[in-house]
Design an enzyme around this catalytic site. Sequence first.
Site, PDB file in Angstrom:
ATOM      1  N   ASN A 158       0.800  -1.294  -0.079  1.00  0.00           N
ATOM      2  CA  ASN A 158       0.060   0.149   0.017  1.00  0.00           C
ATOM      3  C   ASN A 158       0.905   1.260  -0.031  1.00  0.00           C
ATOM      4  O   ASN A 158       2.140   1.273   0.108  1.00  0.00           O
ATOM      5  CB  ASN A 158      -1.272  -0.074   1.269  1.00  0.00           C
ATOM      6  CG  ASN A 158      -0.269  -0.141   2.464  1.00  0.00           C
ATOM      7  OD1 ASN A 158       0.430   0.876   2.833  1.00  0.00           O
ATOM      8  ND2 ASN A 158      -0.368  -1.047   3.211  1.00  0.00           N
ATOM      9  N   GLY A 210       0.943   1.167  16.997  1.00  0.00           N
ATOM     10  CA  GLY A 210       0.862   0.441  15.840  1.00  0.00           C
ATOM     11  C   GLY A 210       0.426   1.534  14.545  1.00  0.00           C
ATOM     12  O   GLY A 210      -0.727   1.948  14.373  1.00  0.00           O
ATOM     13  N   ALA A 256       1.850   1.150  11.675  1.00  0.00           N
ATOM     14  CA  ALA A 256       2.042   0.449  10.343  1.00  0.00           C
ATOM     15  C   ALA A 256       0.698   0.417   9.631  1.00  0.00           C
ATOM     16  O   ALA A 256      -0.355   0.349  10.118  1.00  0.00           O
ATOM     17  CB  ALA A 256       2.801  -0.808  10.524  1.00  0.00           C
ATOM     18  N   ASP A 307      -4.243  -6.439   5.245  1.00  0.00           N
ATOM     19  CA  ASP A 307      -5.262  -7.152   5.806  1.00  0.00           C
ATOM     20  C   ASP A 307      -5.140  -8.646   5.237  1.00  0.00           C
ATOM     21  O   ASP A 307      -5.432  -9.574   5.953  1.00  0.00           O
ATOM     22  CB  ASP A 307      -6.544  -6.627   5.516  1.00  0.00           C
ATOM     23  CG  ASP A 307      -6.860  -5.345   6.269  1.00  0.00           C
ATOM     24  OD1 ASP A 307      -6.313  -5.171   7.426  1.00  0.00           O
ATOM     25  OD2 ASP A 307      -7.808  -4.463   5.896  1.00  0.00           O
ATOM     26  N   PRO A 352      -2.861 -11.965  10.565  1.00  0.00           N
ATOM     27  CA  PRO A 352      -3.630 -11.670  11.851  1.00  0.00           C
ATOM     28  C   PRO A 352      -3.313 -10.059  12.211  1.00  0.00           C
ATOM     29  O   PRO A 352      -2.635  -9.453  11.406  1.00  0.00           O
ATOM     30  CB  PRO A 352      -2.028 -12.307  12.726  1.00  0.00           C
ATOM     31  CG  PRO A 352      -0.976 -12.459  11.577  1.00  0.00           C
ATOM     32  CD  PRO A 352      -1.738 -12.534  10.350  1.00  0.00           C
ATOM     33  N   ASP A 353      -4.239  -9.748  13.143  1.00  0.00           N
ATOM     34  CA  ASP A 353      -4.167  -8.479  13.532  1.00  0.00           C
ATOM     35  C   ASP A 353      -3.220  -8.091  14.439  1.00  0.00           C
ATOM     36  O   ASP A 353      -3.264  -8.880  15.775  1.00  0.00           O
ATOM     37  CB  ASP A 353      -5.687  -7.888  13.931  1.00  0.00           C
ATOM     38  CG  ASP A 353      -5.756  -6.671  14.210  1.00  0.00           C
ATOM     39  OD1 ASP A 353      -4.884  -6.023  14.893  1.00  0.00           O
ATOM     40  OD2 ASP A 353      -7.085  -5.995  13.786  1.00  0.00           O
ATOM     41  N   ILE A 354      -2.042  -7.588  14.157  1.00  0.00           N
ATOM     42  CA  ILE A 354      -0.998  -7.631  15.008  1.00  0.00           C
ATOM     43  C   ILE A 354      -1.418  -6.726  16.243  1.00  0.00           C
ATOM     44  O   ILE A 354      -0.923  -7.087  17.560  1.00  0.00           O
ATOM     45  CB  ILE A 354       0.144  -6.760  14.081  1.00  0.00           C
ATOM     46  CG1 ILE A 354       0.802  -7.669  13.125  1.00  0.00           C
ATOM     47  CG2 ILE A 354       1.386  -6.754  15.268  1.00  0.00           C
ATOM     48  CD1 ILE A 354       1.406  -6.860  11.970  1.00  0.00           C
ATOM     49  N   PHE A 392      -3.776   3.239  15.200  1.00  0.00           N
ATOM     50  CA  PHE A 392      -4.059   4.140  13.832  1.00  0.00           C
ATOM     51  C   PHE A 392      -5.351   3.777  13.497  1.00  0.00           C
ATOM     52  O   PHE A 392      -5.355   2.467  13.124  1.00  0.00           O
ATOM     53  CB  PHE A 392      -2.900   4.488  13.239  1.00  0.00           C
ATOM     54  CG  PHE A 392      -2.111   5.701  13.789  1.00  0.00           C
ATOM     55  CD1 PHE A 392      -1.166   5.274  14.815  1.00  0.00           C
ATOM     56  CD2 PHE A 392      -2.154   6.982  13.203  1.00  0.00           C
ATOM     57  CE1 PHE A 392      -0.378   6.353  15.327  1.00  0.00           C
ATOM     58  CE2 PHE A 392      -1.167   8.002  13.885  1.00  0.00           C
ATOM     59  CZ  PHE A 392      -0.219   7.462  14.759  1.00  0.00           C
ATOM     60  N   LYS A 433     -10.447  -4.000  19.171  1.00  0.00           N
ATOM     61  CA  LYS A 433      -9.178  -4.243  19.549  1.00  0.00           C
ATOM     62  C   LYS A 433      -8.579  -4.244  20.901  1.00  0.00           C
ATOM     63  O   LYS A 433      -7.589  -4.269  21.104  1.00  0.00           O
ATOM     64  CB  LYS A 433      -8.085  -3.279  18.614  1.00  0.00           C
ATOM     65  CG  LYS A 433      -8.596  -3.591  17.082  1.00  0.00           C
ATOM     66  CD  LYS A 433      -7.551  -3.260  16.163  1.00  0.00           C
ATOM     67  CE  LYS A 433      -7.825  -3.112  14.637  1.00  0.00           C
ATOM     68  NZ  LYS A 433      -6.939  -3.502  13.699  1.00  0.00           N
TER      69      LYS A 433
HETATM   70  O1  C5P Z   1      -8.165  -2.527  11.295  1.00  0.00           O
HETATM   71  P1  C5P Z   1      -7.644  -1.403  10.932  1.00  0.00           P
HETATM   72  O2  C5P Z   1      -6.479  -1.950   9.784  1.00  0.00           O
HETATM   73  O3  C5P Z   1      -8.225  -0.093  10.390  1.00  0.00           O
HETATM   74  O4  C5P Z   1      -6.723  -1.052  12.100  1.00  0.00           O
HETATM   75  C1  C5P Z   1      -5.566  -0.091  12.139  1.00  0.00           C
HETATM   76  C2  C5P Z   1      -4.675  -0.195  13.259  1.00  0.00           C
HETATM   77  O5  C5P Z   1      -4.504  -1.591  13.608  1.00  0.00           O
HETATM   78  C3  C5P Z   1      -3.363   0.170  13.008  1.00  0.00           C
HETATM   79  O6  C5P Z   1      -2.789   0.629  14.253  1.00  0.00           O
HETATM   80  C4  C5P Z   1      -2.569  -0.726  12.512  1.00  0.00           C
HETATM   81  O7  C5P Z   1      -1.155  -0.610  12.600  1.00  0.00           O
HETATM   82  C5  C5P Z   1      -3.104  -1.966  13.254  1.00  0.00           C
HETATM   83  N1  C5P Z   1      -3.298  -3.235  12.561  1.00  0.00           N
HETATM   84  C6  C5P Z   1      -2.571  -4.267  12.789  1.00  0.00           C
HETATM   85  N2  C5P Z   1      -2.642  -5.384  12.064  1.00  0.00           N
HETATM   86  C7  C5P Z   1      -3.339  -5.853  11.200  1.00  0.00           C
HETATM   87  C8  C5P Z   1      -4.124  -4.659  10.786  1.00  0.00           C
HETATM   88  C9  C5P Z   1      -3.942  -3.381  11.340  1.00  0.00           C
HETATM   89  O8  C5P Z   1      -1.604  -4.150  13.748  1.00  0.00           O
HETATM   90  N3  C5P Z   1      -3.496  -6.799  10.532  1.00  0.00           N
END
Ligand code: C5P
Length: 405
Positions: free
Chosen positions: A214, A279, A281, A285, A313-315, A331, A349
């Site tokens: 991106n 976070g 970054a 997704d 994974p959602d980090i 963010f 989250k």
């Molecule tokens: O869900 P979304 O991407 O909008 O959420 C944004 C926040 O979640 C940011 O802080 C981003 O760094 C973190 N994030 C993450 N892992 C992902 C997706 C988003 O840590 N897979």
Amino acid sequence: MTLLKGKKVLLGITGGIAAYKSIELVRLLKKAEAHVQVVLTKGALAFVTPMTLQAVSGLPVRTSLLDPEAEAGMGHIELAKWADVILIAPASADFIARQTAGMADDLLTTLCLATESPVLIAPAMNQAMWKHPATQTNLRTLLERKVHTIGPDSGAQACGDVGYGRMSEPLDIYNYLNNFLSPSKELQPLAGQHWVITAGPTMEAIDPVRFISNHSSGKMGYTLADAAAKLGAKVTLISGPVSLTAPDNTHKIDILSALDMLAACKNVSQKSPIDVFIGAAAVADFRVEEVATQKMKKQKDTDDMQLNLVKNPDIIANVVSESMAKFVVGFAAETQNVIAYAQEKLAKKGLDLIVANDVSRKDIGFNQDQNEVTVVGKDTTWSPDKADKTQLADLLVNFIMQYKN
Ligand code: C5P
């Protein structure tokens, strides 16, 4: 060792039951051989007497802006210049509102406007007054103006309520001031803290030459890392591929994919406990389910191709659920309903704060030097003016530093 020896402390006392504790505070400051000039507001006079404070401070107490006799001794502008630091304890909701409005209708507000020295306030008020959006908004404004807030503490209140609003104990205020005056601490309030910041895009391989990614430039995360490092934090920057150099005094870990980023976060948290995780970054997704080991070739007879994507994974959610950090900031880049979506993400989250911005705007956000954000917490929203990312990073780091305490 006390750094207060010989320091000129102007102690403002405003109207509140906690004013009686300030007598002890003066005693502590005097014991440390600071010069203490007490200024009482009209409200304070209902709780403590000038006579008592004169006795403990050893100097006549000032109570009025328009007192010819006192002004003849040291005019209010002179007094503002005299102070190495202005400490207001207790700072009532009313005083904070008047200070925020830039009023100069009594001696203490005037001194706050006229001074170029640091101003520290120790708020004290009823818990509902503390939580009120008017008070919280005023405090954010003062924070932007670099006014430092000490406390308040939580507990039983004089009015019978329980909650945040009790003035910090005199010894805590004294210790804060002593720390604040230490040249290294004043510049390095984050010394001893470990901040981990993710930045940039992730790059999800399709085959050895292609990838999904991106437009994230990494600027926001890098400026945040710089701001935190300048305040003395030990900073680990976990960065996707960007064309920026790591800020001074930060440790950068380069990663490509979201899975790499998650592994790096786990690894870092196991080696050194994380105080604050941000976070910033733009994590992809989805990733390609099976990365081709060889360059994928065009197929002769087909005009389309399918890539099977699986969720990454959602980090940041993992950082929260696995308690990798004490305080977690996310963010939210949105194109519509920015605040509502941010609030939803904050809760989903389990974040402590989320910084929301509108990426549909061409003048801010992705790849731009400027950003305009709203910070959303469980009981707070704060929207600083549009600013350069560097300036905004300073404000955000200061905000996080104070909010998490
Ligand atoms: O869900 P979304 O991407 O909008 O959420 C944004 C926040 O979640 C940011 O802080 C981003 O760094 C973190 N994030 C993450 N892992 C992902 C997706 C988003 O840590 N897979």
